[in-house]
Scaffold this active site. Structure first.
Site, short mmCIF file in Angstrom:
data_model
loop_
_atom_site.label_atom_id
_atom_site.label_comp_id
_atom_site.label_asym_id
_atom_site.label_seq_id
_atom_site.Cartn_x
_atom_site.Cartn_y
_atom_site.Cartn_z
N LYS A 67 -1.25 -4.52 4.63
CA LYS A 67 -0.85 -4.21 3.25
C LYS A 67 0.20 -3.09 3.22
O LYS A 67 1.22 -3.21 2.54
CB LYS A 67 -2.05 -3.82 2.41
CG LYS A 67 -1.72 -3.59 0.94
CD LYS A 67 -2.94 -3.17 0.13
CE LYS A 67 -3.31 -1.74 0.39
NZ LYS A 67 -4.38 -1.24 -0.50
N ASP A 97 -3.06 -5.80 -3.09
CA ASP A 97 -4.10 -4.80 -3.29
C ASP A 97 -5.13 -5.37 -4.26
O ASP A 97 -5.09 -6.55 -4.62
CB ASP A 97 -3.51 -3.49 -3.81
CG ASP A 97 -2.91 -3.63 -5.20
OD1 ASP A 97 -2.90 -4.76 -5.74
OD2 ASP A 97 -2.46 -2.61 -5.75
#
Length: 211
Positions: free
Chosen positions: A121, A139
């Site tokens: 991420k 997220d």
């Protein structure tokens, strides 16, 4: 509504109503961006932006950060979530950045993930924000919003969501789409109390139309 049509309508709405969509983190270089994104894990951008000015003043370059101890860095980041582990990750990241990459932040996901504390991420965010690459960081906001809008269906994890989004979103739009979905989740399509009545995406939203 066909999935391709849903994507087209939703992306078109965002382009019209949110033509400018950028990270709310404050930074002035790829190095600062990487540090800020690492600190933002499970922490608000607002809190990170309160911490980073003094941190960057103390450690303006990767070389400076690499020379610090985690205890020293902890004093600057102690108000963010998981400060002890983040301080350790930042120092280790800086050391490898200096030793292996001559202090230059890598411009690809694979190399970024060799840095301690940098997962997929974080690497996706850095590549999208700094180099405008077609990488989609997922997220909790993006995971939630994608399911509610119907851009994904029963995704089991962020990677499944990421793959679905990059399949249907044009590559040149992906960096901005990341911010569209994130900001929409942060301020409108919130986890506990989604602001459906104020949302302009009602017509296309699977969650709203199931009510």
């Amino acid at each position: 509504m066909l999935i391709a049509e849903r994507y087209k309508n939703i992306l078109s709405w965002f382009e019209t109503h949110m033509p400018v969509a950028e990270s709310e983190l404050v930074f002035a270089s790829p190095y600062q961006c990487l540090v800020a994104v690492m600190l933002s894990a499970q922490c608000t951008d607002k809190r990170v932006n309160m911490v980073t000015p003094s941190l960057f003043e103390a450690y303006p370059t990767p070389e400076d950060l690499a020379k610090a101890t985690s205890d020293e860095v902890f004093e600057y980041v102690k108000s963010v979530s998981y400060p002890r582990s983040k301080a350790e990750h930042l120092v280790a990241m800086a050391k490898r950045l200096v030793e292996v990459y001559d202090g230059v932040v890598p411009d690809n996901i694979e190399d970024l993930q060799t840095l301690q504390g940098v997962g997929r991420k974080t690497a996706n965010v850095v590549c999208a924000v700094i180099w405008n690459q077609p990488t989609m960081a997922v997220d909790t906001h993006i995971f939630r919003v994608s399911e509610r809008l119907g851009l994904t269906t029963n995704s089991k994890n962020p990677l499944q969501t990421e793959k679905a989004l990059v399949k249907y979103i044009p590559q040149d739009v992906i960096p901005k789409a990341h911010h569209w979905l994130l900001l929409h989740g942060r301020y409108v399509c919130q986890a506990r109390k989604p602001q459906c009545e104020q949302c302009g995406l009602q017509e296309f939203c699977r969650f709203f139309n199931k009510k």
